[in-house]
Motif scaffolding. Structure first.
Motif, PDB file in Angstrom:
ATOM      1  N   VAL A   1       0.838  -1.318  -0.159  1.00  0.00           N
ATOM      2  CA  VAL A   1       0.288  -0.196  -0.337  1.00  0.00           C
ATOM      3  C   VAL A   1       1.002   1.664   0.136  1.00  0.00           C
ATOM      4  CG1 VAL A   1      -1.264   0.999   1.423  1.00  0.00           C
ATOM      5  CG2 VAL A   1      -1.505  -1.405   1.228  1.00  0.00           C
ATOM      6  N   THR A   2       0.471   2.395  -1.032  1.00  0.00           N
ATOM      7  CA  THR A   2       1.773   3.424  -0.838  1.00  0.00           C
ATOM      8  C   THR A   2       0.765   4.479  -0.589  1.00  0.00           C
ATOM      9  OG1 THR A   2       3.242   1.915  -2.552  1.00  0.00           O
ATOM     10  CG2 THR A   2       3.541   4.727  -2.726  1.00  0.00           C
ATOM     11  N   VAL A   3       1.075   5.713   0.188  1.00  0.00           N
ATOM     12  CA  VAL A   3       0.329   6.530   0.737  1.00  0.00           C
ATOM     13  C   VAL A   3       0.926   7.698   0.517  1.00  0.00           C
ATOM     14  CG1 VAL A   3      -1.450   4.882   1.740  1.00  0.00           C
ATOM     15  CG2 VAL A   3       0.023   6.815   3.122  1.00  0.00           C
ATOM     16  N   TRP A   4      -0.259   8.940   0.378  1.00  0.00           N
ATOM     17  CA  TRP A   4       0.957  10.491  -0.681  1.00  0.00           C
ATOM     18  C   TRP A   4       0.138  11.188   0.821  1.00  0.00           C
ATOM     19  CZ3 TRP A   4       0.859   6.972  -4.461  1.00  0.00           C
ATOM     20  CH2 TRP A   4       1.710   6.687  -5.113  1.00  0.00           C
TER      21      TRP A   4
ATOM     22  N   LEU B   1       7.086   0.219   5.541  1.00  0.00           N
ATOM     23  CA  LEU B   1       8.868  -0.212   4.572  1.00  0.00           C
ATOM     24  C   LEU B   1       9.630   0.899   4.740  1.00  0.00           C
ATOM     25  CD1 LEU B   1       7.018  -3.276   2.267  1.00  0.00           C
ATOM     26  CD2 LEU B   1       7.572  -3.245   4.073  1.00  0.00           C
ATOM     27  N   GLU B   2       8.777   1.814   3.506  1.00  0.00           N
ATOM     28  CA  GLU B   2       9.318   2.813   3.848  1.00  0.00           C
ATOM     29  C   GLU B   2       8.673   4.497   3.476  1.00  0.00           C
ATOM     30  OE1 GLU B   2      10.776   2.194  -0.738  1.00  0.00           O
ATOM     31  OE2 GLU B   2      11.270   4.395  -1.237  1.00  0.00           O
TER      32      GLU B   2
ATOM     33  N   ARG C   1       4.246   7.203   1.964  1.00  0.00           N
ATOM     34  CA  ARG C   1       5.181   6.234   2.687  1.00  0.00           C
ATOM     35  C   ARG C   1       4.657   4.812   2.083  1.00  0.00           C
ATOM     36  NH1 ARG C   1       0.821   8.398   7.392  1.00  0.00           N
ATOM     37  NH2 ARG C   1       0.044   9.294   5.683  1.00  0.00           N
ATOM     38  N   VAL C   2       5.156   4.202   2.790  1.00  0.00           N
ATOM     39  CA  VAL C   2       5.889   2.323   1.698  1.00  0.00           C
ATOM     40  C   VAL C   2       4.885   1.092   3.046  1.00  0.00           C
ATOM     41  CG1 VAL C   2       5.479   0.446  -0.167  1.00  0.00           C
ATOM     42  CG2 VAL C   2       6.147   3.339  -0.179  1.00  0.00           C
TER      43      VAL C   2
END
Ligand SMILES: Nc1ncnc2c1ncn2[C@@H]1O[C@H](COP(=O)(O)OP(=O)(O)OP(=O)(O)O)[C@@H](O)[C@H]1O
Length: 295
Positions: free
Chosen positions: A228-231, A244-245, A251-252
């Protein structure tokens, strides 16, 4: 071997290889089951080729054990070669020999004649047998190596970057053939930098770095996980979410849990944008290697 059938196709236990002061591999252990198509991945210089060269008795180990079909890679290498096929990453044959003659000689090592199976494989991989080896393109040289490895009907196949140089159609053709072979009980060790092909065709994968196995992963087990990648938006906390990152407002996370819960979390976070994908082998690879680099 038991009753002509290989029970443990490949077994490697605490394998070590030192090239003088340089380390080739330090601690490699994994096994490939009968009929399994097993992936072997890792960055450049990690020790994949060293492991394969030991299995094929091209080099001696400094410690540990490697066996194929229950036979020791060092002591029983002649017997192993009778039922093991190998596709090297860089293909080298005598340049002046015609492709058909190369295949005939190669089959001869396995006490096999140029039979129907050989002819079927030549047709499948559209190989021009009349050409001399040095006249072939890189991909056609690879195809010659593929036919040489498969034609003697090996029980075990060791493949070092087998699709390197093959066009996309031939890559698919090769994997269709490998899938058929593994369904018939042929055990396959596939070393590859192409994580897409490993993810598509292998169920289990060994990850190697700096001569050590970091993990042996069953890809079926990681499939339910989402990346899941969020901005933007607020902080998101949930036991199923693992960060994770984080960088420049992005944020990942890895997420494991119910979809409805994830959708609620994303809705409540007031995000600028987000993406949700199934966890890929590439993500698992990057995560494993990132973790190793953290102090
Ligand atoms: N003949 C050799 N002499 C000295 N060091 C060597 C030799 N062959 C390999 N090495 C070293 O052993 C380590 C493992 O190399 P290896 O070729 O097994 O890696 P690899 O995973 O196959 O890499 P790649 O993906 O780039 O093919 C590397 O550090 C390499 O420099």
């Amino acid at each position: 071997m038991k009753g002509g059938r290989i029970m443990d196709a490949i077994q490697i236990s605490h394998l070590k290889k030192y090239y003088g002061k340089h380390t080739g591999v330090e601690d490699v252990s994994f096994s490939v089951k009968e009929g399994e198509l097993f992936g072997f991945v890792g960055p450049n210089g990690a020790g994949k080729s060293t492991t394969i060269r030991i299995l094929l008795n091209f080099i001696f180990p400094s410690g540990g054990i490697a066996s194929i079909g229950g036979k020791d890679a060092v002591k029983d290498s002649v017997a192993i070669k009778r039922f093991t096929g190998y596709i090297p990453s860089e293909v080298r044959f005598y340049g002046d020999m015609k492709v058909g003659d190369i295949i005939r000689v190669s089959n001869g090592f396995y006490n096999r004649s140029y039979d129907e199976e050989t002819e079927r494989l030549c047709r499948l991989f559209e190989l021009d047998k009349t050409k001399k080896f040095h006249e072939l393109s890189l991909g056609n040289k690879k195809k010659a190596a593929v036919v040489c490895a498969l034609a003697p009907r090996p029980k075990v196949l060791i493949l070092d970057e087998p699709t390197n140089g093959l066009d996309p159609m031939m890559q698919k053709q090769l994997f269709a053939e490998l899938k058929n072979q593994s369904a018939r009980g042929v055990s396959i060790l596939l070393s590859s930098h192409n994580l897409g092909e490993v993810q598509e065709y292998c169920r289990r994968v060994a990850f190697i770095k700096q001569g050590k196995i970091l993990a042996v992963t069953d890809l079926k087990e990681i499939q339910p996980q989402k990346i899941v990648t969020v901005w933007g938006g607020r902080e998101i906390m949930h036991p199923g979410l693992q960060l994770l990152e984080e960088r420049e407002g992005k944020r990942v996370f890895r997420y494991q849990g119910e979809r409805a819960v994830l959708l609620r979390l994303l809705h409540e976070a007031g995000l600028e944008d987000f993406t949700v994908e199934n966890e890929s082998l590439e993500e698992r690879f990057m995560d494993l290697y990132r973790k190793e680099e953290r102090p």
